[in-house]
Design an enzyme around this catalytic site. Structure first.
Site, PDB file in Angstrom:
ATOM      1  N   ARG A 147     -10.309 -11.531   2.022  1.00  0.00           N
ATOM      2  CA  ARG A 147     -11.164 -12.602   1.488  1.00  0.00           C
ATOM      3  C   ARG A 147     -10.462 -13.953   1.562  1.00  0.00           C
ATOM      4  O   ARG A 147     -11.120 -14.982   1.639  1.00  0.00           O
ATOM      5  CB  ARG A 147     -11.591 -12.235   0.061  1.00  0.00           C
ATOM      6  CG  ARG A 147     -10.449 -12.075  -0.894  1.00  0.00           C
ATOM      7  CD  ARG A 147     -10.845 -11.316  -2.159  1.00  0.00           C
ATOM      8  NE  ARG A 147     -10.916  -9.873  -1.937  1.00  0.00           N
ATOM      9  CZ  ARG A 147     -11.305  -9.002  -2.853  1.00  0.00           C
ATOM     10  NH1 ARG A 147     -11.678  -9.404  -4.048  1.00  0.00           N
ATOM     11  NH2 ARG A 147     -11.342  -7.719  -2.571  1.00  0.00           N
ATOM     12  N   LYS A 201       0.834  -1.197   0.000  1.00  0.00           N
ATOM     13  CA  LYS A 201       0.000   0.000   0.000  1.00  0.00           C
ATOM     14  C   LYS A 201       0.872   1.251   0.000  1.00  0.00           C
ATOM     15  O   LYS A 201       2.004   1.213   0.481  1.00  0.00           O
ATOM     16  CB  LYS A 201      -0.861   0.027   1.275  1.00  0.00           C
ATOM     17  CG  LYS A 201      -2.000  -0.968   1.306  1.00  0.00           C
ATOM     18  CD  LYS A 201      -2.807  -0.796   2.586  1.00  0.00           C
ATOM     19  CE  LYS A 201      -3.919  -1.824   2.681  1.00  0.00           C
ATOM     20  NZ  LYS A 201      -4.969  -1.662   1.673  1.00  0.00           N
TER      21      LYS A 201
HETATM   22  N1  BES Z   1      -8.168  -3.799   4.404  1.00  0.00           N
HETATM   23  C1  BES Z   1      -8.304  -3.419   3.047  1.00  0.00           C
HETATM   24  C2  BES Z   1      -9.601  -2.680   2.768  1.00  0.00           C
HETATM   25  C3  BES Z   1      -9.732  -1.291   3.356  1.00  0.00           C
HETATM   26  C4  BES Z   1      -9.410  -0.187   2.604  1.00  0.00           C
HETATM   27  C5  BES Z   1     -10.238  -1.113   4.621  1.00  0.00           C
HETATM   28  C6  BES Z   1      -9.575   1.076   3.129  1.00  0.00           C
HETATM   29  C7  BES Z   1     -10.391   0.152   5.140  1.00  0.00           C
HETATM   30  C8  BES Z   1     -10.067   1.248   4.389  1.00  0.00           C
HETATM   31  C9  BES Z   1      -8.286  -4.651   2.156  1.00  0.00           C
HETATM   32  O1  BES Z   1      -7.494  -5.691   2.597  1.00  0.00           O
HETATM   33  C10 BES Z   1      -7.755  -4.217   0.847  1.00  0.00           C
HETATM   34  O2  BES Z   1      -6.613  -3.838   0.788  1.00  0.00           O
HETATM   35  N2  BES Z   1      -8.575  -4.283  -0.192  1.00  0.00           N
HETATM   36  C11 BES Z   1      -8.189  -3.882  -1.484  1.00  0.00           C
HETATM   37  C12 BES Z   1      -8.737  -4.893  -2.458  1.00  0.00           C
HETATM   38  C13 BES Z   1      -8.263  -4.684  -3.858  1.00  0.00           C
HETATM   39  C14 BES Z   1      -6.798  -5.025  -3.961  1.00  0.00           C
HETATM   40  C15 BES Z   1      -9.067  -5.565  -4.770  1.00  0.00           C
HETATM   41  C16 BES Z   1      -8.775  -2.512  -1.768  1.00  0.00           C
HETATM   42  O3  BES Z   1      -9.925  -2.258  -1.405  1.00  0.00           O
HETATM   43  O4  BES Z   1      -8.065  -1.674  -2.317  1.00  0.00           O
HETATM   44 MN    MN Z   2      -5.499  -5.471   1.987  1.00  0.00          MN
END
Ligand code: BES
Ligand code: MN
Ligand code: ZN
Length: 500
Positions: free
Chosen positions: A353, A279
């Site tokens: 997931r 990230k």
């Molecule tokens: N934990 C994150 C989702 C999240 C994002 C929670 C912002 C709270 C605030 C999750 O694990 C994630 O990184 N999801 C990705 C999925 C994507 C790679 C398909 C996302 O939402 O960017």
């Molecule tokens: Mn994630």
């Protein structure tokens, strides 16, 4: 905060603060005897039209004599016939903030004036508002902080009193409100605890402790047991970290022996750096909150045990970090889930997931009556619904309806998104059964589609809480930061299922 119920007349209570709910459609004269102790502040404000009992109307005053409440805070709540629990929760929260601002050790809240408009639901909400508002996380503050107030700790409001008759009818409401709000406060504390302290193994230790305190059974699986179970999806996320993963299992046997259990599942990702698909740095510290679903489930289970609700409930919290090292899962890797479905990991940041897939599949072994999972799963959910409602998806309309109702009651509302088969196609992989991402469009829906591959025909619902579990808030009974949501939603749902 210790919270108790009293039927003493408000004017006779010795307290630093009596907060008084005032309904707009009930005679203010009912309060004139009481108000005289404070020089008639309410009467004068009402005469000038400054106070009409509308929500948001307030008047404060000081006692003129030597006994009784030292201060008064009148809080308008609108018409008594349409009084909502949330209005009462907010008023109770405001009363606590008022007390806190004056560093008072205790306060009382009178529910007498709105009269028969006050039901058990409102008493529960008043209790919740006070207990939630009093929560704070200052365990990691020393007295030497730059805010210079010299006593970062120990300023906690210690006790609250709810005043109004008849207490016997309200005992149960206070008991539930106290248990629900303390459960949510536990969730908030777990959420607030940073990733270096709230590791998967520490979260599991916490679960063992709360189970012992509230009469639940607890079992914790480590990497060896996960290998045995074939939980390749969960293990693939933990590979990039030095911290071992845990799968926390809690059980409450309150219903008939052999009756199919309700199952709660919560994402317990204690820090999400994204893995190899790392990230951006900005805001990454917020990813300590990626265990919010697990925290809400642990909190809910504590209250279910404490209240000994007459229903069987089991919980699963898969817990891992999502970091990156030389052994970390890479984009393109294919992993095998416990169910046997193979997954092509396109993006290692779609890890929630993966850990939930094995947890849901594990729960199916109990042949549940229903499964509800909650997870900070997708950023797309924040785009779709913002910070006010969680996304709700699932395969059973009746269950979805129950969760909508529970969310409304708890003022932790959710809103449905569709789960049509068309969306599933976005998850087709060229090399495996599924890929773990479905592209940009409908990210919250494709994430839920992925989960649905692991629940079979069991009635199942998923709450995406990425936008609601934490953040800034204007609610007087919360603070910026961890909200504990959807702990009280889950509890209202379980309680409704238990029929109490
Ligand atoms: N934990 C994150 C989702 C999240 C994002 C929670 C912002 C709270 C605030 C999750 O694990 C994630 O990184 N999801 C990705 C999925 C994507 C790679 C398909 C996302 O939402 O960017
Ligand atoms: Mn994630
Ligand atoms: Zn995550």
């Amino acid at each position: 905060m210790d919270l108790t119920l009293s039927s003493t007349a408000p004017e006779a209570v010795e307290t630093p603060l009596m907060a008084v709910l005032v309904a707009s459609d009930r005679p203010f004269e009912d309060l004139s005897g009481f108000d005289a102790q404070f020089g008639g502040v309410l009467g004068r404000a009402a005469a000038l039209g400054d106070f009409r009992g509308r929500t948001g109307d307030r008047v404060a005053g000081h006692h003129r004599g030597t006994d009784g409440p030292r201060r008064v805070l009148y809080l308008g709540v609108g018409a008594s016939g349409s009084l909502t629990p949330e209005t009462v929760r907010c008023a109770a929260g405001e009363a606590v903030r008022f007390a806190e601002g004056r560093r008072l050790p205790s306060l009382a809240l009178s529910l007498v004036h709105p009269g028969p408009g006050v039901k058990a639901r409102h008493v529960q909400a008043a209790t919740e508002g006070m207990v939630l508002a009093a929560w704070r996380f200052d365990e990691l503050k020393s007295r030497a902080g730059p805010d210079g107030d010299g006593d970062g700790r120990g300023r906690l409001l210690r006790s609250g009193l709810i005043v109004g008759a008849p207490p016997h009818a309200w005992d149960e409401a206070v008991r539930f409100g106290r248990a629900f709000a303390s459960a949510e406060n536990l969730a908030r504390t777990l959420q607030a605890t940073p990733g270096n302290l709230a590791t998967p193994s520490r979260l599991a230790d916490e679960a063992v402790r709360l189970a012992a305190d509230s009469g639940l059974q607890c079992e914790v699986l480590g990497p060896a047991e996960m290998e045995e179970q074939g939980m390749g999806a969960l293990l693939s996320v933990a590979r990039g970290s030095d911290e071992e993963p845990r799968l926390i299992v809690l059980e409450h046997h309150g219903g008939d022996a052999g009756a199919a259990p309700l199952v709660l599942v919560g994402k317990g990702l204690t820090f999400d750096a994204g893995g190899i698909s790392i990230k951006p740095a900005r805001g990454m510290e917020k990813m300590k909150y990626d265990m919010s679903g697990g925290a809400a489930v642990l909190g809910a289970m504590r209250a279910i045990g404490e209240l000994d609700l007459p229903v069987n409930v089991k919980a699963v919290v898969p817990s891992s970090e999502n970091l990156l090292n030389g052994s970390a899962t890479k984009p393109g890797d294919v992993v095998r889930s416990r169910l046997g479905k193979t997954i092509e990991v396109i993006n290692t940041d779609a890890e929630g997931r993966l850990i939930l897939a094995d947890a849901l599949d594990y729960a199916l072994g109990w042949e549940p009556a229903a499964i509800v999972d909650c997870a900070t799963l997708t950023g797309a959910c924040v785009v779709a619904l913002g910070h006010h409602r969680a996304a709700l998806l699932g395969n059973d309309e009746e269950l979805l309806g129950e969760l909508r109702d529970a969310g409304d009651l708890a003022a932790e509302p959710c809103w449905p998104l569709p789960l049509d088969d068309e969306y599933r196609k976005q998850l087709l992989s060229e090399v495996a059964d599924l890929k773990n991402v479905g592209g940009r469009p409908a990210g919250t829906i494709t994430a839920a589609c992925f989960l649905s591959e692991f629940v079979g025909q069991t009635p199942w619902a998923h709450l995406d809480i990425a936008g609601t579990a934490y953040g800034k808030t204007k609610k007087p009974y919360l603070r910026n930061g961890p909200a504990g949501r959807p702990c009280r939603l889950l509890l209202e749902w379980v309680r409704a299922r238990a029929g109490v």
